[in-house]
Enzyme design. Structure first.
Site, PDB file in Angstrom:
ATOM      1  N   ARG A  46       0.905  -0.921   0.118  1.00  0.00           N
ATOM      2  CA  ARG A  46      -0.032  -0.037   0.425  1.00  0.00           C
ATOM      3  C   ARG A  46       0.561   0.682   0.048  1.00  0.00           C
ATOM      4  O   ARG A  46       0.539   2.400  -0.259  1.00  0.00           O
ATOM      5  CB  ARG A  46      -0.792  -0.130   1.217  1.00  0.00           C
ATOM      6  CG  ARG A  46      -1.434   1.372   1.502  1.00  0.00           C
ATOM      7  CD  ARG A  46      -3.129   1.344   2.403  1.00  0.00           C
ATOM      8  NE  ARG A  46      -3.082   0.606   3.091  1.00  0.00           N
ATOM      9  CZ  ARG A  46      -2.151   0.989   4.260  1.00  0.00           C
ATOM     10  NH1 ARG A  46      -1.402   2.066   4.645  1.00  0.00           N
ATOM     11  NH2 ARG A  46      -1.929   0.327   5.660  1.00  0.00           N
ATOM     12  N   TYR A  98     -14.902  18.058 -16.430  1.00  0.00           N
ATOM     13  CA  TYR A  98     -15.531  16.418 -16.119  1.00  0.00           C
ATOM     14  C   TYR A  98     -16.327  16.436 -14.925  1.00  0.00           C
ATOM     15  O   TYR A  98     -16.351  16.916 -14.138  1.00  0.00           O
ATOM     16  CB  TYR A  98     -14.168  15.771 -16.220  1.00  0.00           C
ATOM     17  CG  TYR A  98     -14.638  14.214 -15.685  1.00  0.00           C
ATOM     18  CD1 TYR A  98     -15.563  13.347 -16.880  1.00  0.00           C
ATOM     19  CD2 TYR A  98     -14.744  13.475 -13.676  1.00  0.00           C
ATOM     20  CE1 TYR A  98     -15.797  11.706 -16.404  1.00  0.00           C
ATOM     21  CE2 TYR A  98     -14.873  11.989 -13.833  1.00  0.00           C
ATOM     22  CZ  TYR A  98     -15.799  11.206 -14.840  1.00  0.00           C
ATOM     23  OH  TYR A  98     -16.364  10.444 -14.204  1.00  0.00           O
ATOM     24  N   ASP A 170      -6.230  18.855 -14.618  1.00  0.00           N
ATOM     25  CA  ASP A 170      -6.480  17.776 -15.262  1.00  0.00           C
ATOM     26  C   ASP A 170      -6.432  17.819 -17.041  1.00  0.00           C
ATOM     27  O   ASP A 170      -6.622  17.867 -17.713  1.00  0.00           O
ATOM     28  CB  ASP A 170      -7.934  17.962 -15.455  1.00  0.00           C
ATOM     29  CG  ASP A 170      -8.742  15.719 -16.183  1.00  0.00           C
ATOM     30  OD1 ASP A 170      -7.371  16.014 -16.492  1.00  0.00           O
ATOM     31  OD2 ASP A 170      -9.800  15.754 -15.165  1.00  0.00           O
ATOM     32  N   LYS A 195      -7.890   6.569 -19.453  1.00  0.00           N
ATOM     33  CA  LYS A 195      -8.133   7.026 -20.715  1.00  0.00           C
ATOM     34  C   LYS A 195      -6.739   6.521 -22.153  1.00  0.00           C
ATOM     35  O   LYS A 195      -6.399   5.763 -22.247  1.00  0.00           O
ATOM     36  CB  LYS A 195      -8.491   8.656 -20.625  1.00  0.00           C
ATOM     37  CG  LYS A 195      -9.392   8.890 -19.523  1.00  0.00           C
ATOM     38  CD  LYS A 195     -10.902   8.081 -19.565  1.00  0.00           C
ATOM     39  CE  LYS A 195     -11.997   8.041 -18.759  1.00  0.00           C
ATOM     40  NZ  LYS A 195     -12.565   9.214 -18.187  1.00  0.00           N
TER      41      LYS A 195
END
Ligand SMILES: *Cc1c(COP(=O)(O)O)cnc(C)c1O
Length: 371
Positions: A46, A98, A170, A195
């Site tokens: 982690r 978005y 972004d 993406k």
């Protein structure tokens, strides 16, 4: 090194056991200590893991940042930036962006005292007017989803820095191949690696790349490893594999997008095409200055309203009607119906992600779908 070289060489890993050319997938959550009890570079996955570390190094190089942090999704990455702001802060965000980012800011974090002003960022004066004493972040998305609005990144970074705030961009749609926000003065770049970076619509992921080490990097690092919204080793492996072909994919998809945009721009059944590569686009000039090419995303508004827009999606054969973008396959999406009742997307708008199929086939498909 050039991006094409970086994309390949930065995602390779020297394998001291067998000399594997492709990085091994380290499916382990825990790592053995040295005989004297001291820890090796890795302890528990982690906190840090080999495949994630490799991906983060590659992302930092591609965006020209000091450090990168990978997350389980783009939304987890955005959430980390917002969490790092602390309670009671004010964010300036785009009116077109978005949908999920806006939901995080306006709904999810409203109970934590996050205030948001949404403004049309194509005019920096609107951003200046929205400044409050507690403004700590200017969140930029350019070109924006779904209207392809273009925001001047350097201007936004300057406004943010004048008031002691940070500017985060972004960069999912432009990718590091077409736009480098950190070089333009932004402090943080966010990616949905789901993406273009992964490029094959088979893995979710997100990332934050920071221009500098420091307070923000430490906060975000803590949120990543303690909060635990981390990607699995295989997710990281897949994104790194996607990155190797990113420069070539993005260039080819962009070339096709320009041709499709030109075709649709001239078609009588189309009301308007939103694509910054067209000289008629209001953001064309700014995009020419801050982007290397104009990207592979575009939107069209179809004559005949929502009914006709939806009918077009069903007549298209090579554009799958599905959400998401940036994969090798072409997609079309009626944004308003996927965003739901609070959507501000025009009813006749279709968002297009241009894939890697032959452009002649793609144009022919639109020609038969538009009556
Ligand atoms: C998809 C997307 C996101 C969200 O990323 P997820 O990986 O779906 O969480 C954020 N911004 C943009 C521009 C996107 O296209």
């Amino acid at each position: 090194m050039h991006p094409e070289t970086l994309a390949i060489r930065s995602t390779m890993l020297e394998d001291h056991n067998f000399g594997a050319v492709v990085p091994p997938l380290y499916l382990t959550t825990t790592f053995e200590r040295n005989p004297d009890g001291s820890v090796r570079p890795y302890v528990y996955s982690r906190a840090e893991a080999p495949n994630r570390h490799l991906l983060e190094k590659s992302l930092a190089l591609l965006e020209g940042g000091a450090v990168a942090y990978a997350f389980a999704s783009g939304q987890a990455a955005t959430f980390a930036v917002l969490q790092a702001l602390g309670a009671g802060t004010h964010v300036i965000a785009p009116d077109d962006a978005y949908y999920g980012s806006l939901v995080l800011m306006q709904d999810t974090l409203a109970d934590w005292g996050l205030e948001v002003s949404r403004v049309n960022m194509t005019d920096p004066a609107n951003v200046k007017r929205a400044i409050q004493p507690n403004t700590k972040l200017i969140w930029v998305e350019t070109p924006s989803n779904p209207r392809l609005q273009v925001t001047d990144i350097a201007a936004m970074a300057q406004i943010a820095h004048e008031i002691g705030a940070i500017c985060a961009v972004d960069n999912t749609w432009a990718t590091p191949i077409l736009q480098s926000p950190l070089a333009l003065g932004a402090d943080i770049v966010m990616h949905s690696t789901t993406k273009y970076l992964s490029g094959h619509s088979d893995v979710l992921g997100g990332a934050l790349i920071l221009r500098e080490q420091g307070t923000w990097a430490s906060k975000i690092h803590a949120i990543q490893k303690v909060g635990g919204a981390v990607p699995s080793p295989f997710d990281c492996w897949l994104v790194a594999r996607g990155i190797r072909t990113l420069p070539l994919r993005v260039k080819a998809q962009t070339e096709s997008a320009m041709k499709l945009a030109t075709f649709l721009h001239e078609h009588p059944a189309i009301e308007v095409v939103h694509y910054p590569g067209l000289s008629s686009h209001p953001g064309h000039l700014v995009a020419s200055q801050q982007m290397r090419l104009f990207g592979a995303m575009l939107s069209v508004q179809v004559k005949g309203g929502e009914t006709e827009a939806l009918a077009v999606t069903s007549r298209l054969k090579l554009f799958t009607h599905a959400t998401s973008l940036g994969g090798v396959e072409s997609l079309v999406e009626h944004r308003r119906s996927s965003e739901g009742p609070t959507s501000q997307s025009p009813a006749n708008l279709l968002r297009i992600s241009v894939g890697l199929e032959h452009i002649a086939d793609l144009i022919e498909d639109w020609a038969q779908a538009l009556l």
